[in-house]
Design an enzyme around this catalytic site. Sequence first.
Site, PDB file in Angstrom:
ATOM      1  CG  ASP A  98      -0.422  -2.903   6.882  1.00  0.00           C
ATOM      2  OD1 ASP A  98      -0.919  -2.345   5.903  1.00  0.00           O
ATOM      3  OD2 ASP A  98       0.553  -2.447   7.520  1.00  0.00           O
ATOM      4  CG  HIS A 148      -2.418  -3.367  -1.970  1.00  0.00           C
ATOM      5  ND1 HIS A 148      -2.089  -2.559  -3.021  1.00  0.00           N
ATOM      6  CD2 HIS A 148      -1.626  -2.989  -0.932  1.00  0.00           C
ATOM      7  CE1 HIS A 148      -1.123  -1.742  -2.660  1.00  0.00           C
ATOM      8  NE2 HIS A 148      -0.821  -1.976  -1.397  1.00  0.00           N
TER       9      HIS A 148
END
Length: 393
Positions: free
Chosen positions: A328, A270
């Site tokens: 996700d 991320h």
Amino acid sequence: KTGMFTYDTGYLSTASCKSSITYIDGDKGELWYRGYPIEQLAENCDFLDTCYLLKNGELPNAAQKEEYLTSIKKHTLLHEQLAKFYQGFRRDAHPMAIMAGVVGALSAFYHDGMDISDQAHRDVSINRLIAKMPTIVAMAYKYSVGQPFMYPRNDLDYASNFMYMMFATPCEEYKPNPVLAKALDRIFILHADHEQNASTSTVRLAGSSGANPYAVIAAGIACLWGPAHGGANEACLQMLEEIGDVSRVPEYIKRAKDKNDSFKLMGFGHRVYKNFDPRAKLMRQTCYEVLTELGLENDRLFKLAMELERIALEDEYFIEKKLYPNVDFYSGIVQKALGIPTSMFTCIFALARTIGWITQWNEMITDSEYKIGRPRQLYVGPARRDVKPVEQR
Ligand code: SDX
């Protein structure tokens, strides 16, 4: 280079913005909407509570919630003329292409006479978008499978209505499973907003020119589609299907670490979180609840994902690079279990993120200091030179 618009040249200012909506602490793995930790909202609220909170800054009391529900439910229908728009797409068109097209087209049906400098007008546009997104997404799915569109049911809650429009047919009665609907509602909460991610920055930049809210959200949808952003849940499930078996996990971990291999572990890493993405933990819990409700707790992909997570989190590369599962990683598995086809995963993300996008747009419009976005660049092209006659080129 510290980000999309920021170069450490000493003269380019950071193209950031001030916002009071969402707070992320990437090192601690914390996410708050208007000061409330995501864990508490996921546990104690529903998605429309969260929409109200993000837009108005406070959670609604019972009377405010009732009034808000009414203001949303009156906009759930889509103009019949827009239903014809779907006919222009091939049946196998990616649903994100349809969503970007139809949402942009809302401008032609709902923006006449609206003045975005008027908060009351902005409120109506915001409610219209929140109300119509489930209808638009469900219609994209129905169109792709050649089934008739199902009209929204205002007697159902937000997530149940979406499931009804997705999975019901005129042929038989369909009652959404309340456990699955609550799980889907929580998935919406987890995706609702996330500070200045790529698609939200796109929405702010597009909105800073004064474009109408529907066109601005269509821009956000276009950006979210990319596999490095909202398309990662679809890519992650495809990756898990390709890995296929726990015995092949080490091979893919090795590939993810190989600088010469473009393969990245989808659902991992991320731009901000250098610790666990708090949404990933909640998504894993939601995934387990859904699989258990469906008697699929031994789901092959879920087991594979958990083993992949375990091995990666013990690997020195992932530890050193501070790579953890993000929102996700599990969302594809749970959406697949809910009966949502892979091609629709990013549409679900966009449906939920609409409240975050449009709230950030609204915050920017109400900021008297905002001007049209105009990031600068670091010029690295040729020095000034003169055009030569064609025979000398
Ligand atoms: C979302 O911004 C948001 O908030 C987005 C989002 C939201 O809610 O809006 O959270 C939603 O987009 C989540 C991210 C979904 N994308 C994926 O899961 C795709 C896989 N992830 C990678 O593409 C990647 O992690 C990014 C794009 C998300 C971040 O990439 P960065 O900016 O390179 O991350 P980093 O600087 O922390 O990387 C550190 C190192 C780099 O290697 P070096 O240059 O140091 O050698 O780790 C590597 C990266 O190449 N790396 C990975 C990796 N992610 C980063 N290596 C293998 N697999 C990965 N997944």
